[in-house]
Motif scaffolding. Sequence first.
Motif, mmCIF file in Angstrom:
data_model
loop_
_atom_site.group_PDB
_atom_site.id
_atom_site.type_symbol
_atom_site.label_atom_id
_atom_site.label_comp_id
_atom_site.label_asym_id
_atom_site.label_seq_id
_atom_site.Cartn_x
_atom_site.Cartn_y
_atom_site.Cartn_z
ATOM 1 N N ILE A 56 0.830 -1.207 0.000
ATOM 2 C CA ILE A 56 0.000 0.000 0.000
ATOM 3 C C ILE A 56 0.866 1.258 0.000
ATOM 4 O O ILE A 56 0.647 2.191 -0.780
ATOM 5 N N LYS A 57 1.872 1.290 0.865
ATOM 6 C CA LYS A 57 2.739 2.464 0.959
ATOM 7 C C LYS A 57 3.486 2.706 -0.346
ATOM 8 O O LYS A 57 3.569 3.848 -0.829
ATOM 9 N N ASN A 58 4.013 1.647 -0.933
ATOM 10 C CA ASN A 58 4.742 1.787 -2.192
ATOM 11 C C ASN A 58 3.834 2.315 -3.289
ATOM 12 O O ASN A 58 4.211 3.191 -4.074
ATOM 13 N N TYR A 59 2.606 1.805 -3.336
ATOM 14 C CA TYR A 59 1.653 2.241 -4.349
ATOM 15 C C TYR A 59 1.270 3.703 -4.145
ATOM 16 O O TYR A 59 1.085 4.446 -5.116
ATOM 17 N N ALA A 60 1.194 4.114 -2.894
ATOM 18 C CA ALA A 60 0.766 5.483 -2.585
ATOM 19 C C ALA A 60 1.848 6.515 -2.875
ATOM 20 O O ALA A 60 1.551 7.605 -3.386
ATOM 21 N N ILE A 61 3.106 6.201 -2.558
ATOM 22 C CA ILE A 61 4.147 7.237 -2.637
ATOM 23 C C ILE A 61 5.132 7.058 -3.789
ATOM 24 O O ILE A 61 5.985 7.914 -4.010
ATOM 25 N N ASN A 62 4.997 5.965 -4.540
ATOM 26 C CA ASN A 62 5.909 5.741 -5.667
ATOM 27 C C ASN A 62 5.163 5.569 -6.987
ATOM 28 O O ASN A 62 5.695 4.974 -7.925
ATOM 29 N N ASN A 63 3.949 6.090 -7.053
ATOM 30 C CA ASN A 63 3.185 5.959 -8.292
ATOM 31 C C ASN A 63 3.660 6.983 -9.330
ATOM 32 O O ASN A 63 4.503 7.834 -9.051
ATOM 33 N N ILE A 99 -9.478 3.453 -2.815
ATOM 34 C CA ILE A 99 -9.580 4.494 -3.839
ATOM 35 C C ILE A 99 -8.691 5.662 -3.433
ATOM 36 O O ILE A 99 -8.770 6.143 -2.308
ATOM 37 N N MET A 100 -7.839 6.100 -4.344
ATOM 38 C CA MET A 100 -6.967 7.251 -4.112
ATOM 39 C C MET A 100 -7.415 8.385 -5.024
ATOM 40 O O MET A 100 -7.531 8.206 -6.243
ATOM 41 N N THR A 118 -6.893 3.350 -8.106
ATOM 42 C CA THR A 118 -7.296 2.410 -7.058
ATOM 43 C C THR A 118 -6.252 1.325 -6.858
ATOM 44 O O THR A 118 -5.372 1.105 -7.697
ATOM 45 N N LEU A 119 -6.386 0.651 -5.734
ATOM 46 C CA LEU A 119 -5.569 -0.527 -5.443
ATOM 47 C C LEU A 119 -6.455 -1.561 -4.775
ATOM 48 O O LEU A 119 -7.092 -1.284 -3.755
ATOM 49 N N ASN A 120 -6.503 -2.753 -5.364
ATOM 50 C CA ASN A 120 -7.247 -3.872 -4.796
ATOM 51 C C ASN A 120 -6.256 -4.983 -4.452
ATOM 52 O O ASN A 120 -5.425 -5.356 -5.281
ATOM 53 N N ILE A 121 -6.353 -5.493 -3.226
ATOM 54 C CA ILE A 121 -5.376 -6.464 -2.746
ATOM 55 C C ILE A 121 -6.063 -7.759 -2.340
ATOM 56 O O ILE A 121 -7.066 -7.745 -1.616
ATOM 57 N N ASP A 176 -6.396 -1.355 -14.260
ATOM 58 C CA ASP A 176 -5.666 -1.401 -12.981
ATOM 59 C C ASP A 176 -4.152 -1.526 -13.130
ATOM 60 O O ASP A 176 -3.489 -2.214 -12.357
ATOM 61 N N PHE A 177 -3.573 -0.833 -14.119
ATOM 62 C CA PHE A 177 -2.117 -0.796 -14.234
ATOM 63 C C PHE A 177 -1.554 0.102 -13.132
ATOM 64 O O PHE A 177 -2.130 1.137 -12.812
ATOM 65 N N PHE A 178 -0.413 -0.289 -12.585
ATOM 66 C CA PHE A 178 0.217 0.509 -11.527
ATOM 67 C C PHE A 178 0.609 1.886 -12.051
ATOM 68 O O PHE A 178 0.402 2.899 -11.393
ATOM 69 N N ASP A 179 1.208 1.935 -13.237
ATOM 70 C CA ASP A 179 1.632 3.201 -13.826
ATOM 71 C C ASP A 179 0.833 3.498 -15.085
ATOM 72 O O ASP A 179 0.587 2.613 -15.916
#
Length: 221
Positions: A56-63, A99-100, A118-121, A176-179
């Motif tokens: 979650i942290k990586n997705y939030a601050i390294n997108n 949802i971000m 978004t991020l679904n885990i 839902d691609f990361f980048d």
Amino acid sequence: MRKILVLFLTCFIILIFTFNDKYSIEKCVYLKDNISIEYPKISGFSENIDKINDMIKNYAINNTYVMDFNKNDDKHDDKSYLKITYRAEFLNDDILSIIMTGIYNISTAAHPLNIYFTLNIDMKECKALRYSDIYDVDGTISTIQRYAEMQLSKPIYKFIFNDEKYNIKYYMEKDDFFDNGICYSAYYKKFCVLSFSISHPLGDHAEVIIPLSVLNNNLCD
């Protein structure tokens, strides 16, 4: 009166133990220069908690928004900023859906950008889930189109569904691609939200709400 008190205490104790078996969410904040990002941290009984929180942290601050902002020469200008907040819309033993949303602005740009991703885990497998991991894309396109036509304005609907290149098939192949994602999914108890990237004059992103009861006819094997 004593019976009522005993009943109340019994219910209270049961409630405590019930909540102790569930996950809880707390807000974390990342601050750097003109960047402010809020993201969730999950607590609970799971061997994957640390891995999930790292994800979650990586997705939030390294997108891609953060990386692009940090590369910009005007990022230190007072009028430049990147602000992102979150909503943890669904969490159980199987899935966490986040949802971000936010605003990306560079002082020299013509206008700020409205952010939605978004991020679904998968809570058990500790991996990110794409819409296409859960549902058969080809089998749900007609359903997506039907609900989009009911919910979206005509210009936005036309932008997503009638363009020769950037049509619904193109969107759903990049779900839902990361980048640089152009289509994101999020989940609630009874429905799914699909967010599509659109032009800034139309609002930057547009959401379509679809009942899970309809989509569940096309679950992946």
